[in-house]
Design a protein around this motif. Structure first.
Motif, PDB file in Angstrom:
ATOM      1  N   TRP A  63      41.183  43.372  29.016  1.00  0.00           N
ATOM      2  CA  TRP A  63      41.811  42.484  29.999  1.00  0.00           C
ATOM      3  C   TRP A  63      42.452  43.296  31.131  1.00  0.00           C
ATOM      4  O   TRP A  63      42.256  43.006  32.302  1.00  0.00           O
ATOM      5  CB  TRP A  63      42.840  41.575  29.332  1.00  0.00           C
ATOM      6  CG  TRP A  63      43.561  40.693  30.303  1.00  0.00           C
ATOM      7  CD1 TRP A  63      44.886  40.719  30.614  1.00  0.00           C
ATOM      8  CD2 TRP A  63      42.991  39.655  31.105  1.00  0.00           C
ATOM      9  NE1 TRP A  63      45.182  39.772  31.553  1.00  0.00           N
ATOM     10  CE2 TRP A  63      44.023  39.096  31.878  1.00  0.00           C
ATOM     11  CE3 TRP A  63      41.703  39.150  31.255  1.00  0.00           C
ATOM     12  CZ2 TRP A  63      43.819  38.068  32.784  1.00  0.00           C
ATOM     13  CZ3 TRP A  63      41.499  38.112  32.156  1.00  0.00           C
ATOM     14  CH2 TRP A  63      42.555  37.587  32.904  1.00  0.00           C
ATOM     15  N   TYR A  64      43.206  44.323  30.768  1.00  0.00           N
ATOM     16  CA  TYR A  64      43.855  45.125  31.798  1.00  0.00           C
ATOM     17  C   TYR A  64      42.838  45.911  32.634  1.00  0.00           C
ATOM     18  O   TYR A  64      43.066  46.174  33.815  1.00  0.00           O
ATOM     19  CB  TYR A  64      44.931  46.027  31.208  1.00  0.00           C
ATOM     20  CG  TYR A  64      46.238  45.295  31.036  1.00  0.00           C
ATOM     21  CD1 TYR A  64      46.937  44.826  32.144  1.00  0.00           C
ATOM     22  CD2 TYR A  64      46.760  45.025  29.787  1.00  0.00           C
ATOM     23  CE1 TYR A  64      48.128  44.138  32.011  1.00  0.00           C
ATOM     24  CE2 TYR A  64      47.954  44.331  29.640  1.00  0.00           C
ATOM     25  CZ  TYR A  64      48.630  43.894  30.756  1.00  0.00           C
ATOM     26  OH  TYR A  64      49.808  43.195  30.628  1.00  0.00           O
ATOM     27  N   ALA A  65      41.689  46.260  32.056  1.00  0.00           N
ATOM     28  CA  ALA A  65      40.630  46.913  32.834  1.00  0.00           C
ATOM     29  C   ALA A  65      40.078  45.958  33.890  1.00  0.00           C
ATOM     30  O   ALA A  65      39.741  46.372  34.998  1.00  0.00           O
ATOM     31  CB  ALA A  65      39.511  47.388  31.908  1.00  0.00           C
ATOM     32  N   ARG A  77      37.843  38.396  40.342  1.00  0.00           N
ATOM     33  CA  ARG A  77      38.143  36.981  40.072  1.00  0.00           C
ATOM     34  C   ARG A  77      39.305  36.800  39.094  1.00  0.00           C
ATOM     35  O   ARG A  77      39.887  35.721  39.020  1.00  0.00           O
ATOM     36  CB  ARG A  77      36.918  36.271  39.482  1.00  0.00           C
ATOM     37  CG  ARG A  77      35.703  36.299  40.367  1.00  0.00           C
ATOM     38  CD  ARG A  77      34.507  35.756  39.634  1.00  0.00           C
ATOM     39  NE  ARG A  77      34.261  36.552  38.426  1.00  0.00           N
ATOM     40  CZ  ARG A  77      33.392  36.228  37.470  1.00  0.00           C
ATOM     41  NH1 ARG A  77      32.679  35.141  37.567  1.00  0.00           N
ATOM     42  NH2 ARG A  77      33.226  36.995  36.416  1.00  0.00           N
ATOM     43  N   ALA A  78      39.627  37.827  38.338  1.00  0.00           N
ATOM     44  CA  ALA A  78      40.677  37.726  37.312  1.00  0.00           C
ATOM     45  C   ALA A  78      42.018  37.394  37.970  1.00  0.00           C
ATOM     46  O   ALA A  78      42.368  37.981  39.001  1.00  0.00           O
ATOM     47  CB  ALA A  78      40.783  39.015  36.515  1.00  0.00           C
ATOM     48  N   PRO A  79      42.770  36.466  37.391  1.00  0.00           N
ATOM     49  CA  PRO A  79      44.058  36.089  37.988  1.00  0.00           C
ATOM     50  C   PRO A  79      45.062  37.230  37.929  1.00  0.00           C
ATOM     51  O   PRO A  79      45.115  37.979  36.958  1.00  0.00           O
ATOM     52  CB  PRO A  79      44.519  34.904  37.140  1.00  0.00           C
ATOM     53  CG  PRO A  79      43.779  35.015  35.856  1.00  0.00           C
ATOM     54  CD  PRO A  79      42.485  35.717  36.165  1.00  0.00           C
ATOM     55  N   LYS A  80      45.832  37.345  38.980  1.00  0.00           N
ATOM     56  CA  LYS A  80      46.831  38.409  39.073  1.00  0.00           C
ATOM     57  C   LYS A  80      48.109  37.988  38.352  1.00  0.00           C
ATOM     58  O   LYS A  80      48.560  36.848  38.467  1.00  0.00           O
ATOM     59  CB  LYS A  80      47.156  38.721  40.537  1.00  0.00           C
ATOM     60  CG  LYS A  80      45.943  39.044  41.391  1.00  0.00           C
ATOM     61  CD  LYS A  80      45.183  40.234  40.871  1.00  0.00           C
ATOM     62  CE  LYS A  80      43.994  40.570  41.736  1.00  0.00           C
ATOM     63  NZ  LYS A  80      42.715  40.401  41.087  1.00  0.00           N
ATOM     64  N   ALA A 101      40.831  28.603  35.080  1.00  0.00           N
ATOM     65  CA  ALA A 101      39.852  28.617  36.161  1.00  0.00           C
ATOM     66  C   ALA A 101      38.987  29.879  36.085  1.00  0.00           C
ATOM     67  O   ALA A 101      37.781  29.832  36.341  1.00  0.00           O
ATOM     68  CB  ALA A 101      40.558  28.528  37.518  1.00  0.00           C
ATOM     69  N   TYR A 102      39.594  30.990  35.704  1.00  0.00           N
ATOM     70  CA  TYR A 102      38.850  32.243  35.553  1.00  0.00           C
ATOM     71  C   TYR A 102      37.804  32.119  34.445  1.00  0.00           C
ATOM     72  O   TYR A 102      36.641  32.511  34.622  1.00  0.00           O
ATOM     73  CB  TYR A 102      39.813  33.395  35.257  1.00  0.00           C
ATOM     74  CG  TYR A 102      39.119  34.686  34.928  1.00  0.00           C
ATOM     75  CD1 TYR A 102      38.470  35.406  35.929  1.00  0.00           C
ATOM     76  CD2 TYR A 102      39.107  35.182  33.641  1.00  0.00           C
ATOM     77  CE1 TYR A 102      37.826  36.597  35.634  1.00  0.00           C
ATOM     78  CE2 TYR A 102      38.465  36.374  33.341  1.00  0.00           C
ATOM     79  CZ  TYR A 102      37.827  37.072  34.335  1.00  0.00           C
ATOM     80  OH  TYR A 102      37.185  38.247  34.038  1.00  0.00           O
ATOM     81  N   VAL A 103      38.196  31.576  33.312  1.00  0.00           N
ATOM     82  CA  VAL A 103      37.258  31.398  32.196  1.00  0.00           C
ATOM     83  C   VAL A 103      36.096  30.498  32.631  1.00  0.00           C
ATOM     84  O   VAL A 103      34.927  30.793  32.352  1.00  0.00           O
ATOM     85  CB  VAL A 103      37.972  30.820  30.957  1.00  0.00           C
ATOM     86  CG1 VAL A 103      36.979  30.416  29.883  1.00  0.00           C
ATOM     87  CG2 VAL A 103      38.979  31.825  30.410  1.00  0.00           C
TER      88      VAL A 103
END
Length: 113
Positions: A63-65, A77-80, A101-103
């Motif tokens: 996830w952090y990557a 696209r990953a939420p900040k 929304a990301y999923v």
């Protein structure tokens, strides 16, 4: 046709035709949903990392990557995340709606089976 109203609604790739006598249950259901949302004081919530990981189904390092633009696993696209306070030690959180929304965006980008 005089006296006849046909309502066309697009749902995904399917077209639905509803005559006036058939639309009443749908309108009643939409009204109930609208009233539920109007009574809800908060439509979104901040969630912490364990819940984010549960929703996205990834490990913490993966996830952090996806959040780190310097790593090959980065996904713009990953939420900040944001801090729940002003200190560097304040807990980090994400908006549930953004994670969901990301999923959905990730799922939509996959080819259909």
């Amino acid at each position: 046709m005089a006296g006849h109203i046909e309502i066309n609604t697009r749902l995904a790739a399917h077209e639905v035709h509803l005559a006036p006598q058939n639309i009443t249950p749908y309108l009643e259901r939409l009204e109930a949903i609208l009233q539920t949302f109007q009574r809800s004081p908060v439509l979104d919530e901040a969630i912490r990392l364990p819940e984010v990981l549960s929703i996205v189904g990834l490990s913490k390092s993966t996830w952090y990557a996806r959040l780190n633009a310097r790593l090959p696993g980065y996904d713009a696209r990953a939420p900040k995340p944001f801090k729940l306070g002003t200190s560097n030690r304040s807990p980090t959180a994400w908006w549930r709606s953004e994670v969901m929304a990301y999923v959905l965006a990730c799922a939509a980008a996959q080819p259909a089976h």
